[in-house]
Design a protein around this motif. Structure first.
Motif, PDB file in Angstrom:
ATOM      1  N   ILE A 217      33.180   3.659  35.647  1.00 20.42           N
ATOM      2  CA  ILE A 217      33.486   3.862  34.234  1.00 20.42           C
ATOM      3  C   ILE A 217      34.574   2.894  33.780  1.00 20.42           C
ATOM      4  CG2 ILE A 217      34.525   5.473  32.590  1.00 20.42           C
ATOM      5  CD1 ILE A 217      33.083   7.706  33.822  1.00 20.42           C
ATOM      6  N   ASN A 218      34.251   2.102  32.743  1.00 24.87           N
ATOM      7  CA  ASN A 218      35.281   1.332  32.056  1.00 24.87           C
ATOM      8  C   ASN A 218      35.623   2.039  30.746  1.00 24.87           C
ATOM      9  OD1 ASN A 218      33.093   0.810  30.417  1.00 24.87           O
ATOM     10  ND2 ASN A 218      32.868  -1.324  31.047  1.00 24.87           N
ATOM     11  N   SER A 219      36.434   1.405  29.923  1.00 22.48           N
ATOM     12  CA  SER A 219      36.893   2.066  28.693  1.00 22.48           C
ATOM     13  C   SER A 219      35.728   2.389  27.765  1.00 22.48           C
ATOM     14  CB  SER A 219      37.910   1.174  27.978  1.00 22.48           C
ATOM     15  OG  SER A 219      39.068   1.000  28.760  1.00 22.48           O
ATOM     16  N   GLU A 220      34.782   1.463  27.646  1.00 21.96           N
ATOM     17  CA  GLU A 220      33.645   1.687  26.748  1.00 21.96           C
ATOM     18  C   GLU A 220      32.805   2.872  27.204  1.00 21.96           C
ATOM     19  OE1 GLU A 220      29.675  -0.702  25.089  1.00 21.96           O
ATOM     20  OE2 GLU A 220      31.104  -1.684  26.423  1.00 21.96           O
ATOM     21  N   VAL A 221      32.495   2.917  28.496  1.00 26.85           N
ATOM     22  CA  VAL A 221      31.671   4.008  29.028  1.00 26.85           C
ATOM     23  C   VAL A 221      32.412   5.335  28.932  1.00 26.85           C
ATOM     24  CG1 VAL A 221      30.500   4.883  31.089  1.00 26.85           C
ATOM     25  CG2 VAL A 221      30.432   2.441  30.549  1.00 26.85           C
ATOM     26  N   LEU A 222      33.710   5.330  29.223  1.00 25.11           N
ATOM     27  CA  LEU A 222      34.484   6.565  29.152  1.00 25.11           C
ATOM     28  C   LEU A 222      34.509   7.116  27.733  1.00 25.11           C
ATOM     29  CD1 LEU A 222      36.242   8.598  30.644  1.00 25.11           C
ATOM     30  CD2 LEU A 222      38.219   7.145  30.181  1.00 25.11           C
ATOM     31  N   LEU A 223      34.608   6.235  26.736  1.00 22.35           N
ATOM     32  CA  LEU A 223      34.578   6.684  25.347  1.00 22.35           C
ATOM     33  C   LEU A 223      33.243   7.343  25.021  1.00 22.35           C
ATOM     34  CD1 LEU A 223      35.703   6.778  22.451  1.00 22.35           C
ATOM     35  CD2 LEU A 223      34.782   4.480  22.115  1.00 22.35           C
ATOM     36  N   ILE A 224      32.147   6.710  25.430  1.00 17.84           N
ATOM     37  CA  ILE A 224      30.817   7.263  25.144  1.00 17.84           C
ATOM     38  C   ILE A 224      30.623   8.596  25.854  1.00 17.84           C
ATOM     39  CG2 ILE A 224      28.348   6.846  25.326  1.00 17.84           C
ATOM     40  CD1 ILE A 224      29.829   5.101  23.288  1.00 17.84           C
ATOM     41  N   VAL A 225      31.039   8.666  27.118  1.00 16.39           N
ATOM     42  CA  VAL A 225      30.896   9.908  27.887  1.00 16.39           C
ATOM     43  C   VAL A 225      31.715  11.026  27.247  1.00 16.39           C
ATOM     44  CG1 VAL A 225      31.431  11.015  30.090  1.00 16.39           C
ATOM     45  CG2 VAL A 225      30.316   8.779  30.063  1.00 16.39           C
ATOM     46  N   SER A 226      32.941  10.725  26.842  1.00 15.99           N
ATOM     47  CA  SER A 226      33.817  11.740  26.252  1.00 15.99           C
ATOM     48  C   SER A 226      33.249  12.273  24.941  1.00 15.99           C
ATOM     49  CB  SER A 226      35.211  11.154  26.013  1.00 15.99           C
ATOM     50  OG  SER A 226      35.761  10.651  27.199  1.00 15.99           O
ATOM     51  N   LEU A 227      32.829  11.352  24.059  1.00 13.08           N
ATOM     52  CA  LEU A 227      32.259  11.794  22.787  1.00 13.08           C
ATOM     53  C   LEU A 227      30.932  12.514  22.998  1.00 13.08           C
ATOM     54  CD1 LEU A 227      33.034   8.748  20.456  1.00 13.08           C
ATOM     55  CD2 LEU A 227      34.307  10.866  20.747  1.00 13.08           C
ATOM     56  N   GLY A 228      30.180  12.090  24.014  1.00 11.16           N
ATOM     57  CA  GLY A 228      28.948  12.801  24.333  1.00 11.16           C
ATOM     58  C   GLY A 228      29.207  14.229  24.772  1.00 11.16           C
ATOM     59  N   LEU A 229      30.209  14.419  25.630  1.00  5.88           N
ATOM     60  CA  LEU A 229      30.574  15.772  26.052  1.00  5.88           C
ATOM     61  C   LEU A 229      31.063  16.593  24.870  1.00  5.88           C
ATOM     62  CD1 LEU A 229      32.457  14.943  29.388  1.00  5.88           C
ATOM     63  CD2 LEU A 229      30.249  16.091  29.169  1.00  5.88           C
ATOM     64  N   CYS A 230      31.834  15.963  23.979  1.00  3.09           N
ATOM     65  CA  CYS A 230      32.327  16.655  22.787  1.00  3.09           C
ATOM     66  C   CYS A 230      31.165  17.145  21.929  1.00  3.09           C
ATOM     67  CB  CYS A 230      33.239  15.723  21.984  1.00  3.09           C
ATOM     68  SG  CYS A 230      33.649  16.293  20.324  1.00  3.09           S
ATOM     69  N   CYS A 231      30.228  16.262  21.629  1.00  2.00           N
ATOM     70  CA  CYS A 231      29.094  16.639  20.785  1.00  2.00           C
ATOM     71  C   CYS A 231      28.197  17.664  21.474  1.00  2.00           C
ATOM     72  CB  CYS A 231      28.292  15.392  20.406  1.00  2.00           C
ATOM     73  SG  CYS A 231      29.207  14.219  19.373  1.00  2.00           S
ATOM     74  N   ALA A 232      28.016  17.524  22.793  1.00  2.00           N
ATOM     75  CA  ALA A 232      27.184  18.482  23.527  1.00  2.00           C
ATOM     76  C   ALA A 232      27.782  19.887  23.463  1.00  2.00           C
ATOM     77  CB  ALA A 232      27.028  18.027  24.980  1.00  2.00           C
ATOM     78  N   MET A 233      29.093  19.995  23.658  1.00  2.00           N
ATOM     79  CA  MET A 233      29.726  21.307  23.567  1.00  2.00           C
ATOM     80  C   MET A 233      29.693  21.835  22.137  1.00  2.00           C
ATOM     81  SD  MET A 233      31.118  23.824  25.082  1.00  2.00           S
ATOM     82  CE  MET A 233      31.780  23.394  26.692  1.00  2.00           C
ATOM     83  N   ALA A 234      29.798  20.939  21.142  1.00  2.00           N
ATOM     84  CA  ALA A 234      29.703  21.367  19.749  1.00  2.00           C
ATOM     85  C   ALA A 234      28.327  21.965  19.460  1.00  2.00           C
ATOM     86  CB  ALA A 234      29.988  20.189  18.821  1.00  2.00           C
TER      87      ALA A 234
END
Length: 757
Positions: A217-234
């Motif tokens: 994971i680099n910064s770009e992938v970590l951002l996508i993964v984090s926002l993906g987890l956020c939206c999935a939980m939403a």
């Protein structure tokens, strides 16, 4: 040429207006939130003199995304462990403030004859002080390092958490015409169930996932993964009946316990700022000047309600939590405003269609007024205390001011209380995990097996379905570690052993706790056997007892239970461990200092500080400000107990011990003793020029060092032109000769002086 979509045009208008207005507000040293609201008003249909947004529905969609990311970022900055470490004082203050201000809001709404739901939502809006505005005010006034400011921020964190719960409760109230006590209790239990479930499962699973893929994971992938987890939980949160904002906050709080939390927070901040700006601009778009004129009296009354209510009830709440009168008044006066969560609650009411259209602009107007008054209210606290001190008897003042000093440093809890509390928490947590596992098995595993293996058979006259049998086996295997931990955990704890040894009278109650937990575990086993098998009651009871005995004696189940618990605790402490390794964790003795007149504060040395390159001995912080530097945090390293020879570098974080006044003076000095911005930055441009050594040049016969090109003219020779493809390096010992062509780098003014010399 294709026409540009209205959404892009609207977004361009909103962001341009927001950019201009926020620059003005930044110049005026006002909160940016107010700038966004003003920008929204300027681009709204209610403002006839400026361009207006065409498609408000799409803007509202972006605003909803903004709320989700705002709460996700709030969750990233929140830790449930912080709340547990705060103790009871902030909880008492927070609950008291929210209850009193909610009741005041409902009463004021009823006095104006507003509807029932308007009054309920108004109470929720008035109960929420603004974390952003108060933090900004403390920063601007130089009070952020003072002890009372820490108390206020603790209460604000709890208010934000309770605001999430309040939003869920208001949604439940809005869904029914007249919700009774049973419905309210059911909503609370539902919130608690999913809150514990998501936190436990999330803290167990997500850190493991991030740890496994950390190298990829680099910064770009970590951002996508984090926002993906956020939206999935939403999405998951909305599926079970909660808001998307609630799910986003929960995911943020889960990620807050991981090692990557700070990195995620920095990556998400630009996204949060963008969508947050859209949300606050959309808030300003709902402000109707005509409504503000028509409801001028209610607006003034609500402003007075907040100012007086928070000053009185806020101060009383902090006093109930054990603060002195002076400290309580400074805390209470600081919270006299409403902000972000009030807008979010108002947006919730509008989206549900349960509040009147006038309430939103009224609340926005109240927020704007109270925000402007916040610094003055903070400053007013000390004079108000002085005036009160003159009017109250000295005996009462002394007793109130010494309330905090009379609090004991340690609290002795009974062994029974500790033991039963721990057992109760374990039973609730493992019961929720077991219930969730059973529900997942019934909803997903059983239909899958029925579709794949639809086979039934009969043994001893008992009809058995193979899919139900397999589902029951997998379910009991999955929940067996939870049931064993529920029954056996804390049976060998220090409290248990002490109570067992103290008196024979304790032994029967202690054994009863095991029996009670065993009954709860049997209840889960009976439910699985009854739901997935066609057995008689006697068979179910016998089978349940046998399964329970196997769970207790099984070494494999015990090992799985211990491994799962240790892994969960390790994940929960991962951020603390990382902080200790990199020197970010505050020292353990800090808690003892907080009970006295001195405490620890941290100060970051600015990049343009005048202190850089100076030693602690040269700075003489002890003699100038009366403080002591206990540690210097530099990168990932901690320098403890530095002596006078330690040099200060830009970006150093100083951990300093002192009183509020001493630390305030030090903080002022750190922020003011800086080099400042470069005013004429264009003149500092570096340029490359050719210099030909003529017969009259003063450099003929001189070496590079003797020429003074660097020391006298502040220029640098980068090479000698000898007709080759590349420049030749100039040896420091080579004298310049007539006809030499050299290339030099420097600022324009320096080059002019060199060429003319």
């Amino acid at each position: 040429m294709a026409e540009l979509p209205a959404l892009i045009q609207d977004l361009a208008l909103m962001l341009m207006m927001a950019g201009v207005v926020t620059i003005i507000f930044k110049r005026l040293k006002q909160p940016l939130v107010l700038g966004y609201i003003v920008a929204g008003f300027l681009v709204s249909p209610h403002m006839p003199y400026t361009a207006s947004v065409a498609d408000q529905e799409n803007i509202q969609l972006w605003a909803d995304i903004g709320v989700m990311f705002l709460l996700f970022s709030l969750g990233l900055d929140f830790s449930f462990k912080k709340i547990l470490k705060m103790g009871a004082s902030p909880i008492i203050s927070t609950v008291t403030i929210i209850f009193c201000m909610s009741m005041l809001g409902i009463i004021v709404g009823q006095c104006f004859g507003w509807g029932k739901m308007d009054c309920i939502f108004l109470g929720g809006m008035l109960a929420m002080s603004s974390t952003t505005i108060i933090y900004k005010a403390f920063d601007d006034l130089g009070l952020r390092q003072q002890q009372f400011a820490g108390l206020v921020m603790s209460v604000l964190i709890l208010e934000d958490i309770l605001a999430i719960v309040m939003m869920v409760m208001l949604s439940a109230i809005a869904s029914g015409n007249n919700p009774d006590g049973g419905q309210m209790l059911g909503s609370i239990l539902k919130i608690g169930f999913f809150l514990v479930l998501w936190l436990v499962v999330g803290i167990f699973a997500i850190p493991i996932f991030l740890r496994r893929v950390r190298r990829l994971i680099n910064s770009e992938v970590l951002l996508i993964v984090s926002l993906g987890l956020c939206c999935a939980m939403a999405v998951f949160s909305t599926k079970v009946g909660f808001s998307s904002a609630f799910g986003a906050f929960i995911m943020g709080s889960i990620l807050a316990e991981t090692v990557e939390a700070e990195r995620i927070e920095k990556l998400v901040e630009p996204v949060k700022n963008l969508f947050g700006a859209v949300f606050f601009v959309s808030v300003g778009m709902l402000v109707d000047p005509q409504i503000l004129i028509d409801y001028a009296v209610p607006i003034i009354m609500l402003v007075l309600t907040i100012l007086i209510g928070q000053s009185v009830f806020g101060s009383m709440s902090f006093m109930l939590a054990g603060e002195s009168l002076k400290s309580a008044m400074r805390c209470g006066f600081s919270m006299a405003q409403i902000g972000e969560f009030s807008f979010i609650i108002a947006s919730l009411g509008l989206s549900l269609g349960v509040i009147s259209d006038f309430l939103y602009p009224v609340v926005v107007a109240v927020s704007v007024i109270t925000t402007f008054l916040t610094p003055y209210m903070i400053r007013l606290a000390t004079p108000a205390y002085g005036a009160l001190e003159h009017r109250l008897p000295n005996k009462i003042i002394r007793s109130l001011n010494h309330l905090s000093m009379s609090r004991p440093n340690t609290t002795e809890h009974s062994k029974w209380k500790q033991l039963l509390t721990q057992m109760g928490v374990n039973t609730v947590v493992y019961s929720i995990l077991s219930s969730a596992t059973i529900a997942v098995s019934m909803m997903f595993l059983l239909p899958l097996l029925q579709h794949a293996v639809g086979y039934d058979f009969t043994i001893l006259g008992i009809h058995i379905s193979l899919p139900e049998l397999l589902t029951g086996f997998f379910t009991l295997t999955a929940i067996s570690p939870f049931l064993r931990a529920m029954m056996m955990k804390k049976n060998r704890s220090e409290e248990w052993k002490a109570l067992w040894a103290e008196s024979n009278r304790n032994r029967l109650p202690l054994l009863s706790t095991i029996l009670a937990r065993a009954v709860v575990a049997l209840g889960f086993i009976f439910y699985v056997c009854h739901s997935l098998g066609h057995f008689s009651t006697a068979v179910i009871i016998t089978l349940g007892i046998v399964i329970l005995a196997l769970i207790i004696v099984s070494r494999a189940v015990k090992h799985r239970s211990i491994v799962l618990e240790r892994l969960f605790i390790s994940n929960l402490r991962s951020r603390d461990i990382e902080a200790q390794v990199h020197g970010k964790k505050r020292p353990l003795y800090e808690g003892r200092l907080l009970d006295r007149d001195i405490h620890i504060a941290e100060f970051d040395v600015p990049a343009d500080s005048q202190w850089m390159g100076m030693t602690l001995k040269q700075l003489s912080l002890g003699s100038r400000y009366g403080v002591h530097v206990s540690s210097i945090l530099r990168g990932n390293h901690r320098l403890n107990i530095p002596d006078g020879n330690y040099v200060i570098f830009p970006g150093d974080r100083l951990q300093v011990i002192g009183s509020d006044d001493q630390l305030a003076r030090l903080g002022t000095a750190i922020n003011e003793e800086v080099l400042g911005e470069e005013e004429n930055i264009e003149a500092r441009e570096m340029k490359l020029r050719q210099l030909i050594i003529g017969p009259a040049s003063p450099f003929v016969g001189k070496t590079l060092k003797e020429s003074g090109i660097r020391s006298r003219y502040s220029c640098m020779v980068v090479g000698l032109e000898e007709g080759k493809e590349n420049l030749s390096p100039v040896s420091p010992s080579r004298p310049f000769q007539e006809g030499d062509i050299i290339w030099v780098v420097g600022e324009q003014e320096s080059l002019n002086a060199l060429l003319n010399g």
